[in-house]
Structure formats: C-alpha cells, structure tokens
Motif scaffolding. Structure first.
Motif, short mmCIF file in Angstrom:
data_model
loop_
_atom_site.label_atom_id
_atom_site.label_comp_id
_atom_site.label_asym_id
_atom_site.label_seq_id
_atom_site.Cartn_x
_atom_site.Cartn_y
_atom_site.Cartn_z
N LEU A 34 -37.69 -14.09 -37.56
CA LEU A 34 -38.64 -14.72 -36.79
C LEU A 34 -38.82 -13.29 -36.12
O LEU A 34 -37.81 -13.63 -35.40
CB LEU A 34 -38.65 -15.88 -36.62
CG LEU A 34 -38.26 -16.78 -37.42
CD1 LEU A 34 -38.34 -18.42 -36.98
CD2 LEU A 34 -39.63 -17.21 -38.55
N TYR A 35 -39.89 -13.41 -35.38
CA TYR A 35 -40.08 -11.94 -34.07
C TYR A 35 -40.85 -13.14 -33.73
O TYR A 35 -41.99 -13.01 -33.53
CB TYR A 35 -40.77 -11.23 -34.82
CG TYR A 35 -39.59 -9.89 -35.55
CD1 TYR A 35 -38.93 -8.78 -35.06
CD2 TYR A 35 -39.82 -10.07 -37.05
CE1 TYR A 35 -38.36 -8.48 -36.11
CE2 TYR A 35 -39.10 -9.30 -37.98
CZ TYR A 35 -38.17 -8.04 -37.13
OH TYR A 35 -38.12 -7.79 -38.55
N PHE A 36 -40.27 -12.94 -32.03
CA PHE A 36 -41.05 -13.56 -30.68
C PHE A 36 -41.17 -12.51 -29.41
O PHE A 36 -39.99 -12.52 -29.18
CB PHE A 36 -40.16 -15.26 -30.34
CG PHE A 36 -40.60 -15.91 -31.38
CD1 PHE A 36 -42.00 -16.69 -32.37
CD2 PHE A 36 -39.44 -16.43 -32.37
CE1 PHE A 36 -41.78 -17.79 -33.12
CE2 PHE A 36 -39.26 -16.55 -33.31
CZ PHE A 36 -40.23 -17.86 -33.89
N PRO A 37 -42.39 -12.64 -28.82
CA PRO A 37 -42.24 -12.60 -27.63
C PRO A 37 -40.84 -13.19 -26.36
O PRO A 37 -40.47 -14.35 -26.76
CB PRO A 37 -43.27 -12.90 -27.26
CG PRO A 37 -43.96 -12.50 -28.45
CD PRO A 37 -43.44 -13.18 -28.98
N GLY A 38 -40.18 -12.22 -25.97
CA GLY A 38 -39.25 -12.86 -25.02
C GLY A 38 -38.70 -12.14 -23.84
O GLY A 38 -39.33 -11.18 -23.42
N GLY A 68 -45.94 -2.24 -27.91
CA GLY A 68 -47.43 -2.89 -27.88
C GLY A 68 -47.67 -3.90 -27.72
O GLY A 68 -48.49 -4.51 -27.47
N GLU A 69 -46.61 -4.56 -29.57
CA GLU A 69 -47.17 -5.74 -29.21
C GLU A 69 -47.11 -6.72 -28.11
O GLU A 69 -47.67 -7.78 -27.69
CB GLU A 69 -46.09 -6.50 -30.66
CG GLU A 69 -46.24 -5.71 -31.96
CD GLU A 69 -45.22 -5.95 -32.23
OE1 GLU A 69 -45.03 -7.57 -33.00
OE2 GLU A 69 -44.85 -5.64 -33.61
N LEU A 70 -46.07 -6.35 -27.27
CA LEU A 70 -45.79 -7.35 -25.93
C LEU A 70 -46.43 -7.31 -25.00
O LEU A 70 -47.37 -7.97 -24.79
CB LEU A 70 -43.93 -6.68 -25.73
CG LEU A 70 -42.39 -7.30 -26.77
CD1 LEU A 70 -41.26 -6.72 -25.97
CD2 LEU A 70 -42.69 -8.85 -26.62
N LYS A 71 -46.98 -6.52 -24.58
CA LYS A 71 -47.75 -5.78 -23.83
C LYS A 71 -49.21 -6.43 -24.52
O LYS A 71 -50.12 -7.53 -23.32
CB LYS A 71 -48.20 -4.01 -23.66
CG LYS A 71 -48.97 -4.58 -22.36
CD LYS A 71 -49.00 -2.88 -21.74
CE LYS A 71 -49.56 -2.28 -21.02
NZ LYS A 71 -50.16 -0.84 -20.10
N ALA A 72 -49.91 -6.59 -25.08
CA ALA A 72 -50.48 -7.36 -25.73
C ALA A 72 -50.66 -9.22 -25.70
O ALA A 72 -51.24 -9.30 -25.16
CB ALA A 72 -51.74 -6.90 -27.50
N MET A 286 -40.18 -23.46 -31.93
CA MET A 286 -39.55 -21.93 -32.15
C MET A 286 -39.88 -21.17 -31.37
O MET A 286 -40.75 -20.98 -31.24
CB MET A 286 -39.72 -21.82 -33.50
CG MET A 286 -38.86 -22.50 -34.77
SD MET A 286 -37.55 -22.94 -34.41
CE MET A 286 -37.23 -20.69 -34.34
N GLY A 287 -39.60 -19.90 -30.88
CA GLY A 287 -38.94 -18.99 -30.24
C GLY A 287 -39.11 -19.64 -28.98
O GLY A 287 -39.70 -20.55 -28.16
N ALA A 288 -38.96 -18.40 -28.12
CA ALA A 288 -38.65 -18.40 -26.40
C ALA A 288 -40.63 -18.92 -25.11
O ALA A 288 -40.66 -19.51 -25.61
CB ALA A 288 -38.06 -16.98 -25.80
#
Length: 317
Positions: A34-38, A68-72, A286-288
């Motif tokens: 899984l991919y999460f902003p953190g 780019g994904e994190l900034k959005a 799930m995820g931070a």
C-alpha cells in the motif's frame, strides 16, 4: 489563537503487510503493498490541521511523481505549504514499512528531507502563542535554528526526538516539551526498558532527562497510556482499549494533537487527554497520514468515554 508550525519530513510510505517478519536472509510472502502519504513532519502537520489548528509545514519534496502526489494531498488537508520547497538534488523521502499484527518496522530513506536547511526555517514569521514542532528526520542544525527563532519570538517548542539518534544536549534545552516513546527514552537514557516494567522504572528514566521543572516530558507507552512529567511531578494518562490495526502514525498523531490543543490555549493536562483519544482513533486505521482523525471524531470519543464513566458512577455499589 496560536498557530502550529511544523518543520519536518515529508515521505511516501510504502507499506507491506505480512503474517510475520522475515528472519535475516529469509523471504516471506506478504499480503498487500500500500502507498500512503507520511513522514513525521507531514503526519504531525496533518494531525494538527485536521484537529482545527492553523498549520504551516516547512520541508522539502523531490521533483518526482511522489512529490507531486504528496503536495496535492497535503494541500487538500488545509495545510499552508508556502514553505515547502521542491529540490532537484534528491528524490522525495520514502519510508519502507512492514506491518505485522498492528506493529511495524520502518526503514526511512531521507531523500529531499536531508536538504531542509537553516535558511528554510528562517523564512516563516512566528509570534508569541505559536507552537513550533520538529522531529529528527531533518538535519539537526536546522531544528536548532528553528527552535532558537521560535524561542526568540515567544513561541512554545515541541521536540519529538525520533528516530532516536545522538544529539547535542543544547537542543534539549531549546525544547519546552519533549515527546518520545519508551524505546527512545531507553536510548537517550541508556536504560533497558520494557513495556512490562513498573511505572517507577520509567519515572526514574524520565527524571534523568529533566534539566529543570519547567520542561514537560511526555512518554507514550502504547497500550499503557502516557507518562507525563509536569512541573517535575509524574502524571499517568491511561489508554483507551481499542482494536489496533496499524500503529505507524500514532505517535505523530499524539504530537500533532498536543500542538493543536496548545495553540487553542488548552492546558497541557487537557491536551494530554485529548491527544490520547486522538491517537486511539488513529491506530484503528491503516496508514499514517490518512489515519489522522478530525476534531469531531475526537470529541465524539471523549463524549462517549465521559458518558461511560457517568454510567459506572451511577451504578449502585
């Protein structure tokens, strides 16, 4: 009302779930990726913002897809990103996380976070009543410069010394509030601590860190709650019993909640109870970053706990 300024890391968390951790040299089959902003800085800023604080994040991203994904995502949380810069010298920070039975192991690759500079933290203007927060996923000289400016402006400084690394004692003097977990407490005090140890062992370790009664030290103990030292006296805040799914962002949620409450002029005792409730919600997801609760969710949990206590008190003995 004060504002929250967080100088810290921004990562993309790559999370693998599995039934057990591999031994050295062993390969095990995982369940999902899984991919999460953190990133501790981003997590703490998101927690503070979702809990109602006007929040500014200071940090760096790479000029890549993750950046780019994190900034959005961060912008969508209502965080001021005026002081988040892009750098072409490094990739966006990444954390590789393995989750087994709600516990985790983490490998962090700093990337652009290692480029957060003293000049970066000199740009924001802090004032009296603001809260300045940082952690150990950006360069230590940058954190010292940030806290020195915050102190000069009359802001309150919160240091989350994680991950645990050696640092100059002078930085400890710059922190009004120190928030760490039991393993970090053991590292900094050179004490072997275990979750089953009596509270007296943790109290003794915390006392060795205290440089004065004015400093507040909070030790998060997972299922056992929080041990805090306020005016030199210990206070234990019990945990809530929940079905934990992923503890990755719980500590960051706690830090962000403390910052938001203090910015809202709450006392440290009120902030501790509130942050404890917020973290108990976080671990059930799930995820931070995506697991950080809203103010409405935390208030509902606190109201429910209050109602349960009232019902118990009303029962005849």
């Amino acid at each position: 009302m004060g504002r929250v300024f967080v100088a810290g890391s921004i990562n993309m968390d790559v999370v693998a779930t599995a039934k057990r951790y591999p031994r050295i040299g062993e390969t095990v089959a995982g369940d999902a990726v899984l991919y999460f902003p953190g990133g501790k800085g981003a997590n703490q800023a998101i927690a503070a913002a979702k809990l109602g604080a006007t929040t500014t994040l200071i940090g760096r991203l790479g000029k890549d897809a993750f950046g780019g994904e994190l900034k959005a995502f961060l912008a969508a949380q209502g965080i001021d990103l005026s002081f988040v810069q892009e750098t072409s010298d490094a990739h966006t920070g990444t954390a590789v996380i393995t989750v087994v039975d709600a516990d985790n192991t983490i490998v962090v690759i700093p990337g652009a976070n290692a480029h957060v500079s003293v000049a970066d933290v000199a740009a924001p203007v802090l004032t009296k009543g603001d809260i300045a927060v940082s952690q150990f996923e950006i360069p230590l000289p940058t954190i010292s410069a940030f806290f020195e400016r915050a102190r000069a402006a009359g802001a309150t400084t919160i240091l989350n010394p994680a991950p645990a690394i050696e640092f100059d004692a002078g930085m400890l003097e710059l922190a009004d509030i120190l928030i760490l977990n039991e393993s970090e407490l053991g590292f900094f005090t050179e004490t072997e601590l275990h979750g089953t140890d009596a509270p007296a062992r943790f109290i003794e370790a915390v006392r060795s860190l205290q440089s004065g009664k004015d400093k507040i030290i909070c030790v998060t103990l997972g299922k056992r709650g929080v041990l805090a030292f306020i005016n030199g006296e210990p206070l234990i805040v019990p945990s809530r019993t929940v079905n934990a799914v992923d503890t990755t962002g719980a500590g960051d949620c706690f830090v962000g909640a403390i910052a938001a409450q203090l910015a809202g002029r709450k006392s440290i005792r009120e902030a501790l109870a509130y942050a404890n409730a917020a973290a108990s919600i976080c671990v059930q997801r799930m995820g931070a970053a995506p697991s950080m609760p809203t103010a409405a969710e935390v208030e509902a949990v606190i109201a429910e706990s209050h109602e349960q206590r009232m019902q118990v008190a009303a029962k005849p003995t």
